[in-house]
Design a protein around this motif. Structure first.
Motif, PDB file in Angstrom:
ATOM      1  N   LEU A  10     -20.307   0.266 -18.764  1.00 18.62           N
ATOM      2  CA  LEU A  10     -20.455   0.865 -20.090  1.00 18.62           C
ATOM      3  C   LEU A  10     -21.489   1.994 -20.055  1.00 18.62           C
ATOM      4  O   LEU A  10     -21.263   3.072 -20.608  1.00 18.62           O
ATOM      5  CB  LEU A  10     -20.857  -0.193 -21.114  1.00 18.62           C
ATOM      6  CG  LEU A  10     -21.130   0.310 -22.535  1.00 18.62           C
ATOM      7  CD1 LEU A  10     -19.894   1.005 -23.113  1.00 18.62           C
ATOM      8  CD2 LEU A  10     -21.575  -0.837 -23.428  1.00 18.62           C
ATOM      9  N   ASN A  11     -22.587   1.760 -19.378  1.00 21.00           N
ATOM     10  CA  ASN A  11     -23.620   2.798 -19.268  1.00 21.00           C
ATOM     11  C   ASN A  11     -23.081   4.044 -18.567  1.00 21.00           C
ATOM     12  O   ASN A  11     -23.354   5.165 -18.997  1.00 21.00           O
ATOM     13  CB  ASN A  11     -24.858   2.267 -18.542  1.00 21.00           C
ATOM     14  CG  ASN A  11     -25.617   1.242 -19.363  1.00 21.00           C
ATOM     15  OD1 ASN A  11     -25.444   1.141 -20.579  1.00 21.00           O
ATOM     16  ND2 ASN A  11     -26.445   0.466 -18.701  1.00 21.00           N
ATOM     17  N   GLN A  12     -22.325   3.842 -17.489  1.00 17.30           N
ATOM     18  CA  GLN A  12     -21.740   4.971 -16.777  1.00 17.30           C
ATOM     19  C   GLN A  12     -20.788   5.754 -17.673  1.00 17.30           C
ATOM     20  O   GLN A  12     -20.784   6.994 -17.663  1.00 17.30           O
ATOM     21  CB  GLN A  12     -20.989   4.489 -15.533  1.00 17.30           C
ATOM     22  CG  GLN A  12     -21.879   4.004 -14.417  1.00 17.30           C
ATOM     23  CD  GLN A  12     -21.074   3.397 -13.266  1.00 17.30           C
ATOM     24  OE1 GLN A  12     -19.853   3.313 -13.311  1.00 17.30           O
ATOM     25  NE2 GLN A  12     -21.780   2.967 -12.230  1.00 17.30           N
ATOM     26  N   ALA A  13     -19.983   5.035 -18.439  1.00 19.37           N
ATOM     27  CA  ALA A  13     -19.029   5.695 -19.331  1.00 19.37           C
ATOM     28  C   ALA A  13     -19.767   6.491 -20.405  1.00 19.37           C
ATOM     29  O   ALA A  13     -19.359   7.608 -20.762  1.00 19.37           O
ATOM     30  CB  ALA A  13     -18.096   4.661 -19.973  1.00 19.37           C
ATOM     31  N   ARG A  14     -20.863   5.932 -20.919  1.00 21.16           N
ATOM     32  CA  ARG A  14     -21.652   6.642 -21.933  1.00 21.16           C
ATOM     33  C   ARG A  14     -22.294   7.900 -21.348  1.00 21.16           C
ATOM     34  O   ARG A  14     -22.339   8.942 -22.001  1.00 21.16           O
ATOM     35  CB  ARG A  14     -22.728   5.728 -22.497  1.00 21.16           C
ATOM     36  CG  ARG A  14     -22.191   4.688 -23.456  1.00 21.16           C
ATOM     37  CD  ARG A  14     -23.288   3.795 -23.964  1.00 21.16           C
ATOM     38  NE  ARG A  14     -22.793   2.869 -24.967  1.00 21.16           N
ATOM     39  CZ  ARG A  14     -23.394   1.760 -25.312  1.00 21.16           C
ATOM     40  NH1 ARG A  14     -24.552   1.427 -24.743  1.00 21.16           N
ATOM     41  NH2 ARG A  14     -22.884   0.965 -26.240  1.00 21.16           N
ATOM     42  N   VAL A  15     -22.791   7.788 -20.121  1.00 22.34           N
ATOM     43  CA  VAL A  15     -23.398   8.952 -19.466  1.00 22.34           C
ATOM     44  C   VAL A  15     -22.351  10.051 -19.291  1.00 22.34           C
ATOM     45  O   VAL A  15     -22.609  11.222 -19.579  1.00 22.34           O
ATOM     46  CB  VAL A  15     -24.038   8.556 -18.118  1.00 22.34           C
ATOM     47  CG1 VAL A  15     -24.360   9.770 -17.263  1.00 22.34           C
ATOM     48  CG2 VAL A  15     -25.296   7.720 -18.354  1.00 22.34           C
ATOM     49  N   LYS A  16     -21.178   9.666 -18.832  1.00 24.24           N
ATOM     50  CA  LYS A  16     -20.107  10.659 -18.622  1.00 24.24           C
ATOM     51  C   LYS A  16     -19.721  11.311 -19.947  1.00 24.24           C
ATOM     52  O   LYS A  16     -19.517  12.532 -20.005  1.00 24.24           O
ATOM     53  CB  LYS A  16     -18.893   9.998 -17.978  1.00 24.24           C
ATOM     54  CG  LYS A  16     -17.821  10.990 -17.603  1.00 24.24           C
ATOM     55  CD  LYS A  16     -16.710  10.327 -16.803  1.00 24.24           C
ATOM     56  CE  LYS A  16     -15.649  11.345 -16.429  1.00 24.24           C
ATOM     57  NZ  LYS A  16     -14.577  10.750 -15.640  1.00 24.24           N
ATOM     58  N   LEU A  17     -19.645  10.520 -21.020  1.00 29.07           N
ATOM     59  CA  LEU A  17     -19.336  11.080 -22.330  1.00 29.07           C
ATOM     60  C   LEU A  17     -20.421  12.074 -22.738  1.00 29.07           C
ATOM     61  O   LEU A  17     -20.111  13.171 -23.217  1.00 29.07           O
ATOM     62  CB  LEU A  17     -19.211   9.972 -23.377  1.00 29.07           C
ATOM     63  CG  LEU A  17     -18.970  10.429 -24.818  1.00 29.07           C
ATOM     64  CD1 LEU A  17     -17.681  11.232 -24.928  1.00 29.07           C
ATOM     65  CD2 LEU A  17     -18.949   9.226 -25.750  1.00 29.07           C
ATOM     66  N   GLY A  18     -21.661  11.720 -22.524  1.00 21.67           N
ATOM     67  CA  GLY A  18     -22.763  12.629 -22.842  1.00 21.67           C
ATOM     68  C   GLY A  18     -22.676  13.921 -22.055  1.00 21.67           C
ATOM     69  O   GLY A  18     -22.926  15.009 -22.598  1.00 21.67           O
ATOM     70  N   GLU A  19     -22.305  13.815 -20.796  1.00 19.05           N
ATOM     71  CA  GLU A  19     -22.167  15.011 -19.959  1.00 19.05           C
ATOM     72  C   GLU A  19     -21.038  15.912 -20.464  1.00 19.05           C
ATOM     73  O   GLU A  19     -21.182  17.133 -20.507  1.00 19.05           O
ATOM     74  CB  GLU A  19     -21.909  14.607 -18.504  1.00 19.05           C
ATOM     75  CG  GLU A  19     -23.112  13.988 -17.821  1.00 19.05           C
ATOM     76  CD  GLU A  19     -22.791  13.380 -16.465  1.00 19.05           C
ATOM     77  OE1 GLU A  19     -21.590  13.251 -16.115  1.00 19.05           O
ATOM     78  OE2 GLU A  19     -23.750  13.012 -15.760  1.00 19.05           O
TER      79      GLU A  19
END
Length: 125
Positions: A10-19
């Motif tokens: 979930l954290n990785q997905a959120r980071v990618k969305l932020g990017e």
């Protein structure tokens, strides 16, 4: 372990969305800069096409974040159920141990009382 793994996804997905959102913001800034100098129709079409693709990617990534969030909630619920069951079993084992200790203490006290009576009867005789 599985809960931590799901949280990491979930954290990785959120980071990618932020990017992706940051990239969109940067790209829109480029539009403002280029637009002030004047752009060709081709450049504008390419910009709009790419921005549309970027918006699609952001939408898909939001769905991925939502999916991972839902999955994490499911895994957390399973973990909580298992943890509650484990705690219940621990309490049960502790209660059985306490009952066994009390029973052993009673047996020991009974033996000591009987021994004391025998000694007392032996002294009186």
């Amino acid at each position: 372990m599985q809960l931590g793994h799901c949280q990491g996804l979930l954290n990785q997905a959120r980071v990618k969305l932020g990017e992706l959102e940051q990239y969109r913001g940067d790209y829109q800034q480029q539009w403002i800069s280029e637009g002030q100098r004047g752009v060709s129709g081709q450049w504008l079409m390419n910009y709009q096409r790419f921005l549309s693709q970027l918006e699609t990617a952001i939408g898909q990534q939001r769905q991925t974040v939502a999916w991972h969030g839902h999955n994490l909630d499911k895994v957390r619920g399973i973990w909580q159920q298992r943890y509650a069951r484990l705690e219940g079993l621990r309490k049960l084992v502790q209660r059985y141990r306490e009952e066994a200790r009390l029973s052993a203490d009673k047996r020991e006290q009974k033996l000591l009382d009987e021994l004391a009576q025998r000694i007392h009867r032996g002294d009186s005789a």
